[in-house]
Each structure stands twice: as structure tokens, then as C-alpha cells.
Design a protein around this motif. Structure first.
Motif, mmCIF file in Angstrom:
data_model
loop_
_atom_site.group_PDB
_atom_site.id
_atom_site.type_symbol
_atom_site.label_atom_id
_atom_site.label_comp_id
_atom_site.label_asym_id
_atom_site.label_seq_id
_atom_site.Cartn_x
_atom_site.Cartn_y
_atom_site.Cartn_z
ATOM 1 N N SER A 85 -4.082 7.331 6.032
ATOM 2 C CA SER A 85 -5.062 6.448 5.687
ATOM 3 C C SER A 85 -4.419 5.808 7.651
ATOM 4 C CB SER A 85 -3.750 5.055 4.976
ATOM 5 O OG SER A 85 -4.330 4.425 4.864
ATOM 6 N N ARG A 95 -13.863 -1.254 3.325
ATOM 7 C CA ARG A 95 -12.781 -0.284 3.448
ATOM 8 C C ARG A 95 -13.353 0.897 3.360
ATOM 9 N NH1 ARG A 95 -6.990 -0.563 1.949
ATOM 10 N NH2 ARG A 95 -6.268 -3.291 3.002
ATOM 11 N N VAL A 97 -13.273 5.223 1.940
ATOM 12 C CA VAL A 97 -12.531 6.822 1.840
ATOM 13 C C VAL A 97 -12.933 7.828 1.584
ATOM 14 C CG1 VAL A 97 -11.276 7.566 -0.289
ATOM 15 C CG2 VAL A 97 -11.116 5.227 0.201
ATOM 16 N N ARG A 146 -8.081 14.113 2.307
ATOM 17 C CA ARG A 146 -8.897 12.628 1.977
ATOM 18 C C ARG A 146 -8.471 12.309 3.085
ATOM 19 N NH1 ARG A 146 -6.565 8.320 -0.926
ATOM 20 N NH2 ARG A 146 -8.484 7.638 -2.610
ATOM 21 N N GLU A 148 -8.392 8.065 4.246
ATOM 22 C CA GLU A 148 -8.183 6.037 4.098
ATOM 23 C C GLU A 148 -8.613 5.517 5.619
ATOM 24 O OE1 GLU A 148 -5.589 6.602 -0.212
ATOM 25 O OE2 GLU A 148 -5.844 4.438 1.401
ATOM 26 N N THR A 207 -15.115 -0.647 -2.110
ATOM 27 C CA THR A 207 -14.874 0.608 -1.271
ATOM 28 C C THR A 207 -16.253 1.355 -1.956
ATOM 29 O OG1 THR A 207 -12.002 0.333 -1.435
ATOM 30 C CG2 THR A 207 -12.990 2.096 -1.068
ATOM 31 N N ARG A 209 -17.572 5.046 -1.099
ATOM 32 C CA ARG A 209 -16.848 6.509 -0.993
ATOM 33 C C ARG A 209 -17.889 7.160 -0.851
ATOM 34 N NH1 ARG A 209 -11.531 5.510 -4.060
ATOM 35 N NH2 ARG A 209 -11.818 3.677 -4.970
#
Ligand SMILES: [Fe+2]
Length: 218
Positions: A85, A95, A97, A146, A148, A207, A209
């Protein structure tokens, strides 16, 4: 005309009716309709199976092209901290992701692959003194990763992008950039490549994605 790999077409085509996907793939090299890497082929497999006239879709397409390299640009800083992150307290921006997989061109997952990300903040500024919005991580045993972070801001001359270096253990470094679909600046950025667009981008609960599959030589 912009060239797209068959894998990329399939990723983009998952929302299209199957005939359109197959038509888009007809002029691509390879053994005929088939899905991309295992992480992206689920819906296509389902569609192919329901069609009833197609050969079984292979679990993985060994003919996939590797992810193309792009320029490093002027703002890479070595020795970034290890962290998945990049979000810090008080950091502006939406944000983001992004998750995905690292595969070989032979469709094998690449565990312990190094992924080193760096990007601009929401005002389009890079931190060239410290490590804000810079960090590296390693893929898991299945090649999964992954990140963030926040949606990077625009700066003059470039469309929205995230820089990344990806390296299999003891392998060469792939330096490239990831892009966002639907950005007006994509068509005006000479570096932009549609093969490097994030897939399945959506906004949920504030968020954004998306996903991306890195394919490394090997
Ligand atoms: Fe950049």
C-alpha cells in the motif's frame, strides 16, 4: 491501426457478444479461438462452452505475447520501501486498488516476482526526494499481487499512468507503464499503448479498481 494482441482483445472483449470477440480474433496469429491466461479466461470459457460448436478452450494460451516494455522515464528512484500500500495519511486523490498476476508466456505463475511501482500524486507531482507513492512488493506463489494506491494525477504531456518494473527471480527487468481506459489523453500520448490498459476498471464505494496480468518471457 493500433495493434492489439489476441490476449488483449480477449480481455477487452469479455463484455462483447462472443461473435464479436471471435471476429476480432480472426486475424490474429495462433491456433484459433482460445482464452488468455487463466486469470482472464473465465467468462470466455463459459461463453465458448455454451456456444456448443467450438473446440474446448485451452486453460491457457501458450502463444501469448509478453507484456511490452516502455520507457522508464525520468523519475524512478531505486531502493523503494517494500509495501503493498502506497496510501499515506492525508494523501489526496481517489483510492485505487489494482490486482493481478505475473505469468510466463508459457502460462506458469511467477512467484516471488519483484514488482516496483512508482507514480505521480493526484496533482501530477512525483516525490523525487523521498518515497511517497513508491514501493515494491513480491508476487505470491500463484503469481498474484495487489497494489493499494491512489489514482495518479495528470502532468503535462502524459496521459494517466503508473510506472512499474517487474522481474522474475533471477530474470531480466521488465520496465513498463499501466494505463486507464477512457482517458481523453490516451489518444494524445505518444507513449500510450492499449496493450497496457488496466482491465475490469470500475468504481465501487469511492475506490477505483482494476486488474492487470503481466506476462514475462519464460
Ligand atoms: Fe510518469
Amino acid at each position: 491501426m493500433i495493434h492489439l494482441t489476441r490476449r488483449r482483445l480477449l480481455q477487452l472483449g469479455l463484455a462483447l457478444p462472443l461473435p464479436m470477440v471471435l471476429a476480432a480474433c480472426d486475424d490474429q496469429p495462433g491456433p484459433g479461438p482460445s482464452a488468455g491466461p487463466a486469470t482472464t479466461q473465465g467468462p470466455a470459457t463459459t461463453a465458448a462452452a455454451s456456444g456448443g460448436t467450438l473446440a474446448p478452450t485451452p486453460a491457457c494460451d501458450d502463444g501469448d505475447d509478453p507484456t511490452p516494455a516502455q520507457t522508464e522515464g525520468p523519475y524512478f528512484t531505486p531502493n523503494s520501501p517494500q509495501r503493498a500500500s502506497l496510501v499515506e495519511a492525508g494523501m489526496g486523490g481517489r483510492r485505487l486498488v489494482v490486482a493481478g498476476t505475473v505469468l510466463t508466456t508459457g502460462c506458469r505463475p511467477v512467484g516471488r516476482a519483484l514488482l516496483d511501482f512508482w507514480q505521480a500524486d493526484d496533482a501530477g507531482q512525483y516525490d523525487n526526494q523521498g518515497y511517497r507513492l513508491r514501493g515494491h512488493q513480491f508476487s505470491d506463489a500463484d503469481g498474484g499481487w495487489r497494489l493499494e494506491t491512489i489514482v495518479p494525477g495528470l502532468y503535462t504531456g502524459r496521459t494517466r499512468h503508473i510506472h512499474v518494473m517487474v522481474q522474475a527471480p533471477d530474470g531480466p527487468v521488465l520496465t513498463t507503464q499501466l494505463y486507464f481506459p477512457g482517458e481523453p489523453e490516451n489518444d494524445r500520448d505518444g507513449i500510450f499503448s492499449p496493450e497496457l490498459l488496466l482491465s475490469d476498471v470500475r468504481d465501487t464505494a469511492g475506490t477505483r479498481r482494476g486488474s492487470f496480468t503481466f506476462v514475462l518471457e519464460g
